[in-house]
Design a protein around this motif. Sequence first.
Motif, mmCIF file in Angstrom:
data_model
loop_
_atom_site.group_PDB
_atom_site.id
_atom_site.type_symbol
_atom_site.label_atom_id
_atom_site.label_comp_id
_atom_site.label_asym_id
_atom_site.label_seq_id
_atom_site.Cartn_x
_atom_site.Cartn_y
_atom_site.Cartn_z
ATOM 1 N N ASN A 41 1.132 -5.792 -7.932
ATOM 2 C CA ASN A 41 0.534 -4.524 -7.519
ATOM 3 C C ASN A 41 -0.961 -4.630 -7.242
ATOM 4 O O ASN A 41 -1.643 -3.616 -7.098
ATOM 5 C CB ASN A 41 0.812 -3.424 -8.552
ATOM 6 N N PHE A 65 4.068 -3.362 -4.881
ATOM 7 C CA PHE A 65 4.487 -2.022 -5.293
ATOM 8 C C PHE A 65 4.530 -1.954 -6.807
ATOM 9 O O PHE A 65 4.600 -2.970 -7.500
ATOM 10 C CB PHE A 65 5.846 -1.622 -4.690
ATOM 11 N N ALA A 72 8.844 3.989 -4.568
ATOM 12 C CA ALA A 72 8.266 2.765 -4.014
ATOM 13 C C ALA A 72 9.187 1.574 -4.239
ATOM 14 O O ALA A 72 9.352 0.712 -3.356
ATOM 15 C CB ALA A 72 6.902 2.506 -4.639
ATOM 16 N N ASN A 76 10.867 -0.616 -1.175
ATOM 17 C CA ASN A 76 10.591 -2.039 -1.015
ATOM 18 C C ASN A 76 11.833 -2.898 -1.211
ATOM 19 O O ASN A 76 11.976 -3.940 -0.554
ATOM 20 C CB ASN A 76 9.483 -2.463 -1.972
#
Length: 262
Positions: A41, A65, A72, A76
């Motif tokens: 992240n 993410f 999210a 993804n």
Amino acid sequence: MKELFDLTGNVALVTGATHGLGMAMATALAKAGATLVVNGNTPAKMERALELYRQNGIEAKGYLFDVTDEAAAQENIERIEQEVGPIAILVNNAGMIKRIPALEMEVADFRKVLDVDLTGPFIMSKQVGKHMVQRQAGKIINICSMMSELGRDTVSAYAAAKGGLKMLTRNLATEWARYNIQVNGIGPGYFATDQTAPIRVDGHPFNEFIIHRTPAGRWGDPEDLAGATIFLASRASDFVNGQILYVDGGILATIGKPSNER
């Protein structure tokens, strides 16, 4: 026998694999033939990690993410499935710890640790698991801890989360075994990483404690996790489910390091 451990053709997603033990386990999967997808992240850490993988001969794919953000994560995971391929192996490694005595810990901090260390693996397992159920195959490896079994000062939230992750592992195994999905865990002992470097110097009390508490008489090397990771990700573990494999140098086997005295 080599075919049992060959991961060629399998896409492996490892969360929190931009450094430390996550990177070591991800590297092991790639060296065993898996197509590696790395989650993180922090853009700078991801860029550096992908370069380190390249230097090691691994062309990893990076996706940024937050594993605690279900929307999210879902977005993804769908992207990975479309852009890289079906996720055959999920390693829930992303985690955090706050070393604060229980009486001093804010509830918000307690909840944050549980969110990352327990809710995150649930979200990722749920979103990846949907696809695995459809395909009737998959391997999920949750990174548990010594604190899945033992308590220690100042880590109440972490221990609660990792104890919960052990039971989440067993429950998901119970629900999904019928779909040929194996859900297991790895419980690392105390490992030599950049984070533990300051306390691994000669003469440091904690360094002395770990060496004398561990029957192997040393800290773990990140590469010590390779075998367990490949085993639980491969065909070799097809009838292993709901288990936590502790890679700890023997700590959980004893109340103290054996002496030389008889």
